[in-house]
Design a protein around this motif. Structure first.
Motif, PDB file in Angstrom:
ATOM      1  N   GLY A 190     -15.165  -1.770   9.872  1.00 44.18           N
ATOM      2  CA  GLY A 190     -16.561  -1.907   9.487  1.00 44.18           C
ATOM      3  C   GLY A 190     -17.482  -0.843  10.055  1.00 44.18           C
ATOM      4  N   ARG A 191     -16.921   0.077  10.832  1.00 41.64           N
ATOM      5  CA  ARG A 191     -17.747   1.111  11.476  1.00 41.64           C
ATOM      6  C   ARG A 191     -17.545   2.434  10.729  1.00 41.64           C
ATOM      7  N   PRO A 192     -18.621   3.066  10.270  1.00 39.83           N
ATOM      8  CA  PRO A 192     -18.462   4.361   9.590  1.00 39.83           C
ATOM      9  C   PRO A 192     -17.887   5.407  10.561  1.00 39.83           C
ATOM     10  N   VAL A 193     -16.815   6.064  10.160  1.00 36.44           N
ATOM     11  CA  VAL A 193     -16.209   7.077  11.040  1.00 36.44           C
ATOM     12  C   VAL A 193     -16.219   8.469  10.420  1.00 36.44           C
ATOM     13  N   ALA A 194     -16.436   8.569   9.112  1.00 41.78           N
ATOM     14  CA  ALA A 194     -16.482   9.890   8.480  1.00 41.78           C
ATOM     15  C   ALA A 194     -17.175   9.790   7.132  1.00 41.78           C
ATOM     16  N   THR A 195     -17.930  10.835   6.812  1.00 43.52           N
ATOM     17  CA  THR A 195     -18.522  10.929   5.475  1.00 43.52           C
ATOM     18  C   THR A 195     -18.210  12.315   4.919  1.00 43.52           C
ATOM     19  N   GLY A 196     -18.130  12.404   3.609  1.00 46.34           N
ATOM     20  CA  GLY A 196     -17.850  13.694   2.994  1.00 46.34           C
ATOM     21  C   GLY A 196     -18.235  13.669   1.528  1.00 46.34           C
ATOM     22  N   SER A 197     -17.901  14.759   0.858  1.00 49.71           N
ATOM     23  CA  SER A 197     -18.210  14.883  -0.566  1.00 49.71           C
ATOM     24  C   SER A 197     -16.971  15.393  -1.293  1.00 49.71           C
ATOM     25  N   SER A 198     -16.837  14.973  -2.540  1.00 52.98           N
ATOM     26  CA  SER A 198     -15.724  15.484  -3.352  1.00 52.98           C
ATOM     27  C   SER A 198     -15.846  16.991  -3.556  1.00 52.98           C
ATOM     28  N   ALA A 199     -17.033  17.547  -3.290  1.00 55.13           N
ATOM     29  CA  ALA A 199     -17.202  19.004  -3.400  1.00 55.13           C
ATOM     30  C   ALA A 199     -16.330  19.739  -2.388  1.00 55.13           C
ATOM     31  N   ALA A 200     -15.941  19.030  -1.307  1.00 54.70           N
ATOM     32  CA  ALA A 200     -15.074  19.666  -0.301  1.00 54.70           C
ATOM     33  C   ALA A 200     -13.681  19.959  -0.866  1.00 54.70           C
ATOM     34  N   ILE A 201     -13.354  19.343  -1.998  1.00 53.63           N
ATOM     35  CA  ILE A 201     -12.029  19.537  -2.612  1.00 53.63           C
ATOM     36  C   ILE A 201     -12.144  20.678  -3.631  1.00 53.63           C
TER      37      ILE A 201
ATOM     38  N   GLY B  38       6.935   2.477  11.292  1.00 53.91           N
ATOM     39  CA  GLY B  38       7.756   3.495  10.648  1.00 53.91           C
ATOM     40  C   GLY B  38       7.129   4.880  10.675  1.00 53.91           C
ATOM     41  N   HIS B  39       6.129   5.077  11.506  1.00 53.07           N
ATOM     42  CA  HIS B  39       5.426   6.361  11.548  1.00 53.07           C
ATOM     43  C   HIS B  39       5.561   7.007  12.926  1.00 53.07           C
ATOM     44  N   ILE B  40       5.148   8.262  13.003  1.00 48.35           N
ATOM     45  CA  ILE B  40       5.230   9.002  14.269  1.00 48.35           C
ATOM     46  C   ILE B  40       3.834   9.081  14.897  1.00 48.35           C
ATOM     47  N   HIS B  41       2.907   9.698  14.201  1.00 45.93           N
ATOM     48  CA  HIS B  41       1.532   9.864  14.690  1.00 45.93           C
ATOM     49  C   HIS B  41       0.600   9.948  13.485  1.00 45.93           C
ATOM     50  N   PRO B  42       0.482   8.821  12.757  1.00 44.02           N
ATOM     51  CA  PRO B  42      -0.200   8.851  11.456  1.00 44.02           C
ATOM     52  C   PRO B  42      -1.682   9.194  11.540  1.00 44.02           C
ATOM     53  N   ARG B  43      -2.126   9.877  10.499  1.00 42.06           N
ATOM     54  CA  ARG B  43      -3.549  10.161  10.304  1.00 42.06           C
ATOM     55  C   ARG B  43      -3.921   9.714   8.895  1.00 42.06           C
ATOM     56  N   ILE B  44      -5.202   9.451   8.691  1.00 37.67           N
ATOM     57  CA  ILE B  44      -5.653   9.027   7.363  1.00 37.67           C
ATOM     58  C   ILE B  44      -6.801   9.915   6.908  1.00 37.67           C
ATOM     59  N   GLU B  45      -6.858  10.166   5.587  1.00 39.00           N
ATOM     60  CA  GLU B  45      -7.945  10.983   5.053  1.00 39.00           C
ATOM     61  C   GLU B  45      -8.343  10.455   3.674  1.00 39.00           C
ATOM     62  N   PRO B  46      -9.649  10.541   3.360  1.00 41.37           N
ATOM     63  CA  PRO B  46     -10.133  10.042   2.065  1.00 41.37           C
ATOM     64  C   PRO B  46      -9.899  11.067   0.967  1.00 41.37           C
ATOM     65  N   GLU B  47      -9.475  10.586  -0.183  1.00 43.12           N
ATOM     66  CA  GLU B  47      -9.104  11.487  -1.280  1.00 43.12           C
ATOM     67  C   GLU B  47      -9.675  11.000  -2.607  1.00 43.12           C
ATOM     68  N   ILE B  48      -9.676  11.882  -3.573  1.00 40.56           N
ATOM     69  CA  ILE B  48      -9.879  11.524  -4.975  1.00 40.56           C
ATOM     70  C   ILE B  48      -8.515  11.627  -5.654  1.00 40.56           C
TER      71      ILE B  48
ATOM     72  N   MET C  80      -8.107  11.717  10.232  1.00 43.58           N
ATOM     73  CA  MET C  80      -8.366  11.123  11.557  1.00 43.58           C
ATOM     74  C   MET C  80      -7.217  10.219  11.964  1.00 43.58           C
ATOM     75  N   PRO C  81      -6.985  10.062  13.279  1.00 45.71           N
ATOM     76  CA  PRO C  81      -5.880   9.218  13.737  1.00 45.71           C
ATOM     77  C   PRO C  81      -5.989   7.815  13.163  1.00 45.71           C
ATOM     78  N   LEU C  82      -4.851   7.251  12.755  1.00 45.13           N
ATOM     79  CA  LEU C  82      -4.808   5.913  12.158  1.00 45.13           C
ATOM     80  C   LEU C  82      -4.213   4.950  13.181  1.00 45.13           C
ATOM     81  N   PRO C  83      -5.047   4.086  13.778  1.00 47.57           N
ATOM     82  CA  PRO C  83      -4.536   3.193  14.823  1.00 47.57           C
ATOM     83  C   PRO C  83      -3.894   1.928  14.249  1.00 47.57           C
TER      84      PRO C  83
END
Ligand code: 0L1
Ligand code: MG
Length: 263
Positions: free
Chosen positions: A192-203, A103-113, A240-243
């Motif tokens: 199981g493979r780390p693909v991105a790291t970040g901090s809540s400070a980016a928000i 049901g999607h076109i070109h989905p991406r995913i991102e980590p949020e708080i 990042m792209p969601l496969p």
């Protein structure tokens, strides 16, 4: 959804239908601004009309998502304020569940708080008032799916397109009083493979600022953030792209994890 006066004569209903039909057909559409002079108040009216179409189909409002909450994204778009979109129950992915990407076109995913609203919020509020209104905080993810090819849009286009909202999932709610939200480490793993790291400070430096901005935007829209609503405060990394056929785990220090499998 802004109360600013718009001087633009646009067929809001027709523009909303264009975006909504693209969503239902899982295909992209031309940028609205290619053919229509669209200012920000009118773009928010289109966004609201898109949501009204979804509500007419039986969906219910369950919260809001904040966009352009990182300095990098603001600079990229040439803006100095956040935007928002509206979340419905149909966008919520069950924790640990399966998301069908058909049901999607070109989905991406991102980590949020994410914040769970405990008492109504609207208007200019202090950080203390923001904290008092929170019933819970959780690690979350957002699935973005722009209705424009290659996520290529102007600011009014993306506002009209409900800030690319498509789906979201939330981990276990935690007591906000037990955590300093200003610098929580976040990790995204795919299979199981780390693909991105970040901090809540980016928000916005601290996701609480995003909640304060959400209360302001709510007042401008003439609504309030209601008890039980979820506020997606913004992303801690680039999307990042969601496969298909992937297992995604998003974790945050002190908040556990949110997981989804795609097919
Ligand atoms: O949630 C976000 O910060 C993204 C807002 C919309 C822009 C995009 O699709 O990247
Ligand atoms: Mg987001």
């Amino acid at each position: 959804m802004s109360t600013e006066t718009s001087t633009v004569a646009a067929d809001v209903a027709a523009l909303a239908a264009t975006l909504d039909e693209a969503t239902l057909a899982h295909r992209t559409t031309d940028r609205l601004t290619d053919t229509t002079d669209l200012d920000l108040p009118t773009a928010y009216r289109v966004q609201r009309a898109v949501i009204e179409r979804r509500i007419a189909r039986g969906e219910a409002l369950v919260g809001v998502k904040m966009g352009f909450t990182s300095r990098a994204k603001m600079i990229q778009m040439g803006v100095d304020d956040v935007i928002w979109g509206l979340l419905t129950d149909a966008m919520l992915v069950e924790e640990g569940g399966v998301l069908d990407l058909a049901g999607h076109i070109h989905p991406r995913i991102e980590p949020e708080i994410a914040f769970l609203i405990g008492s109504p919020l609207s208007g200019t509020i202090t950080p203390v008032e923001a904290v008092r209104a929170i019933a819970g905080v959780a690690v979350a993810y957002e699935v973005l799916d722009s209705r424009y090819a290659n996520f290529d849009f102007t600011l009014p286009d993306v506002i009209a397109d409900n800030a690319s909202a498509s789906g979201f999932g939330v981990g276990t709610w935690h007591d906000p009083d037990t955590l300093d939200l200003g610098n929580l480490g976040l990790l995204v793993e795919i299979d199981g493979r780390p693909v991105a790291t970040g901090s809540s400070a980016a928000i916005l430096g601290n996701p609480l600022r995003s909640l304060i901005a959400a209360a302001r935007l709510a007042a401008e829209a003439g609504i309030e953030l209601r008890p039980g609503w979820v506020v997606l405060a913004g992303a801690a990394t680039a999307a990042m792209p969601l496969p298909k056929g992937a297992h995604v785990r998003v974790s945050a220090a002190g908040l556990g994890r949110a997981e989804v499998t795609t097919r």
